[in-house]
Write a protein that holds these residues in place. Structure first.
Motif, mmCIF file in Angstrom:
data_model
loop_
_atom_site.group_PDB
_atom_site.id
_atom_site.type_symbol
_atom_site.label_atom_id
_atom_site.label_comp_id
_atom_site.label_asym_id
_atom_site.label_seq_id
_atom_site.Cartn_x
_atom_site.Cartn_y
_atom_site.Cartn_z
ATOM 1 N N PHE A 88 0.832 -1.199 0.000
ATOM 2 C CA PHE A 88 0.000 0.000 0.000
ATOM 3 C C PHE A 88 0.867 1.250 0.000
ATOM 4 C CE2 PHE A 88 -1.917 3.497 2.254
ATOM 5 C CZ PHE A 88 -3.214 3.573 1.752
ATOM 6 N N LEU A 89 1.834 1.303 0.916
ATOM 7 C CA LEU A 89 2.669 2.494 1.053
ATOM 8 C C LEU A 89 3.499 2.727 -0.198
ATOM 9 C CD1 LEU A 89 3.773 1.941 4.748
ATOM 10 C CD2 LEU A 89 2.139 3.642 3.910
ATOM 11 N N ALA A 90 3.996 1.662 -0.809
ATOM 12 C CA ALA A 90 4.778 1.806 -2.043
ATOM 13 C C ALA A 90 3.906 2.343 -3.175
ATOM 14 C CB ALA A 90 5.381 0.466 -2.432
ATOM 15 N N ASN A 91 2.658 1.847 -3.267
ATOM 16 C CA ASN A 91 1.777 2.291 -4.346
ATOM 17 C C ASN A 91 1.344 3.741 -4.166
ATOM 18 O OD1 ASN A 91 1.809 -0.183 -5.683
ATOM 19 N ND2 ASN A 91 0.080 -0.984 -4.504
ATOM 20 N N ILE A 92 1.031 4.125 -2.942
ATOM 21 C CA ILE A 92 0.571 5.498 -2.712
ATOM 22 C C ILE A 92 1.719 6.493 -2.892
ATOM 23 C CG2 ILE A 92 0.927 5.603 -0.204
ATOM 24 C CD1 ILE A 92 -1.689 7.095 0.018
ATOM 25 N N GLU A 129 -1.198 5.872 10.049
ATOM 26 C CA GLU A 129 -0.223 4.978 9.420
ATOM 27 C C GLU A 129 0.669 5.735 8.435
ATOM 28 O OE1 GLU A 129 0.324 2.003 10.449
ATOM 29 O OE2 GLU A 129 -1.409 1.945 11.783
ATOM 30 N N LEU A 130 0.077 6.675 7.703
ATOM 31 C CA LEU A 130 0.864 7.459 6.754
ATOM 32 C C LEU A 130 1.836 8.385 7.487
ATOM 33 C CD1 LEU A 130 -1.803 8.442 4.053
ATOM 34 C CD2 LEU A 130 -0.312 6.440 4.140
ATOM 35 N N ILE A 131 1.367 8.961 8.609
ATOM 36 C CA ILE A 131 2.237 9.831 9.408
ATOM 37 C C ILE A 131 3.420 9.034 9.956
ATOM 38 C CG2 ILE A 131 2.371 11.085 11.607
ATOM 39 C CD1 ILE A 131 -0.461 12.157 10.979
ATOM 40 N N ASN A 192 9.767 13.142 0.071
ATOM 41 C CA ASN A 192 8.571 12.487 -0.495
ATOM 42 C C ASN A 192 7.656 11.997 0.628
ATOM 43 O OD1 ASN A 192 6.720 11.308 -2.191
ATOM 44 N ND2 ASN A 192 8.031 9.594 -2.792
ATOM 45 N N LEU A 193 6.890 12.949 1.203
ATOM 46 C CA LEU A 193 6.000 12.611 2.305
ATOM 47 C C LEU A 193 4.612 12.261 1.787
ATOM 48 C CD1 LEU A 193 6.922 15.327 4.968
ATOM 49 C CD2 LEU A 193 7.885 13.027 4.667
ATOM 50 N N LEU A 194 4.071 11.178 2.317
ATOM 51 C CA LEU A 194 2.742 10.728 1.889
ATOM 52 C C LEU A 194 1.654 11.705 2.311
ATOM 53 C CD1 LEU A 194 3.089 6.960 2.856
ATOM 54 C CD2 LEU A 194 3.447 7.989 0.618
ATOM 55 N N THR A 195 1.785 12.278 3.513
ATOM 56 C CA THR A 195 0.728 13.164 4.010
ATOM 57 C C THR A 195 0.872 14.583 3.491
ATOM 58 O OG1 THR A 195 1.922 13.724 6.059
ATOM 59 C CG2 THR A 195 0.454 11.804 6.115
#
Length: 364
Positions: A88-92, A129-131, A192-195
């Motif tokens: 999930f984290l790799a795809n997002i 989880e993203l944080i 490259n932060l997800l949030t």
């Protein structure tokens, strides 16, 4: 440009994706039904193309497009690899923006991974989880810059800034919700932060609530409060209804919406809002061979817009002959616009506007 459709399992992500793409992504009532991300390229609804097609009778009409990715459902512990967390984290991480689908409907036949429907809790689960994942990325950047600052003292300021961001994220604040100056935003964008990715919260309602409007849906209100606090967008949708609509012909679709007293399908709005979220717009070309919308970033200058059509157009750019869509429609023809002086000749510094109908002059 890619948008990732994310959310907990069984909130309607794949149903929404199916409606968007009509691609038949697998959708079932159990967690992790979506394992490999489904990808669909979606045309951006643009009424201007239909009107221009009636005017020019072109051989083909080509809309702008946007790419959607249906990403596996996330659960608690994803940042530590629980469920399909790593995937999930790799795809997002690969998408430019996020459609976060939030369940705002009750249905005892559709299991909820946490046993009950609570939109605010569900958003917190994913953001948490993203944080956690972002904090790990920040820690690596802080460590790297701290080492480098021994030879370059100017990096000490960067290290202190990243530490401040980390402190706020440790308090549960998404990166996009942190108040930053323009210079700080530019610096943080190098991580490259997800949030930090822009978000549209899609509140998935049942059909009755969607038809009745958002006023009485407590789930929508809860999501709107969260979205407003972090400067994100929120839209009501009914994934099941949109799935039904996606199977209809255009005239049947209009009749269905009219009979249901719904002004517009949620997907058209979602696609347009997604396009805007990425900072995109369209300029248009029109003639007998083709009527087409060309995707560019807002702020693009004329030569770079010309390069979207062909690199030779940018390399040999002379000028752009432009008339606004509204002026063309109001006057009925390009000839009439020329007679009234509404066709402008623009040079290399011209910043393109949404809906500019453009003919590029070039010489290579």
């Amino acid at each position: 440009m890619k948008l990732g459709i994310v959310g907990l399992p069984n909130v309607g992500k794949s149903t929404l994706f199916n409606a968007l793409t009509n691609a038949g992504a697998q959708s079932a009532n159990y967690p992790f039904c979506t394992i490999e991300p489904n990808v669909g390229v979606i045309p951006v609804p643009d009424e201007r193309l239909r009107v221009l097609a009636e005017m020019y009778h072109p051989v083909k009409v080509t809309p702008a497009t946007i790419e959607f990715v249906d990403i596996a459902g996330l659960v608690k512990g994803a940042s530590k690899g629980e469920g399909l967390g790593n995937k999930f984290l790799a795809n997002i991480r690969e998408v430019d923006a996020v459609i976060h689908v939030v369940r705002c409907f009750e249905n005892s036949d559709i299991v909820h991974v946490d046993g009950s429907v609570d939109p605010a809790r569900d958003i917190d689960t994913i953001n948490y989880e993203l944080i956690l994942s972002d904090i790990e990325v920040l820690e690596r950047r802080i460590e790297k810059d701290a080492r480098a600052s021994k030879g370059d003292r100017s990096l000490e300021k960067d290290v202190e800034f990243f530490k401040r961001v980390k402190r706020e994220m440790n308090d549960g604040v998404c990166a996009r919700a942190i108040e930053l100056s323009d210079d700080e935003k530019a610096l943080l964008s190098t991580v490259n932060l997800l949030t930090l990715k822009p978000v549209i919260y899609a509140c998935n309602m049942d059909e009755d609530d969607f038809k009745a409007g958002i006023e009485n849906n407590e789930g929508y209100k809860a999501v709107k409060k969260i979205a407003d606090a972090e400067g994100s967008k929120v839209l009501p949708v009914c994934a099941e209804l949109e799935a039904q609509l996606s199977d209809l012909e255009p005239d049947e679709r209009e009749m269905f919406l009219s009979d249901a007293n719904i002004e517009s399908g949620g997907l058209d709005i979602l696609i347009r809002e997604s396009y805007d979220l990425l900072g995109l717009m369209s300029f248009l070309t029109a003639g007998e061979p083709e009527v087409r919308a060309w995707t560019i970033k807002k702020g693009t200058k004329a030569p770079q817009a010309a390069g979207k059509i062909h690199s030779d157009f940018e390399r040999g750019f002379i000028r752009a002959e432009i008339v606004s869509y509204d002026d063309l429609i109001a006057n009925g023809s390009m000839a009439a616009c020329k007679e009234k002086g509404l066709v402008r000749s623009e040079g290399k510094e011209y910043v393109m506007r949404d809906g500019d109908i453009t003919l590029f002059r070039f010489n290579v």
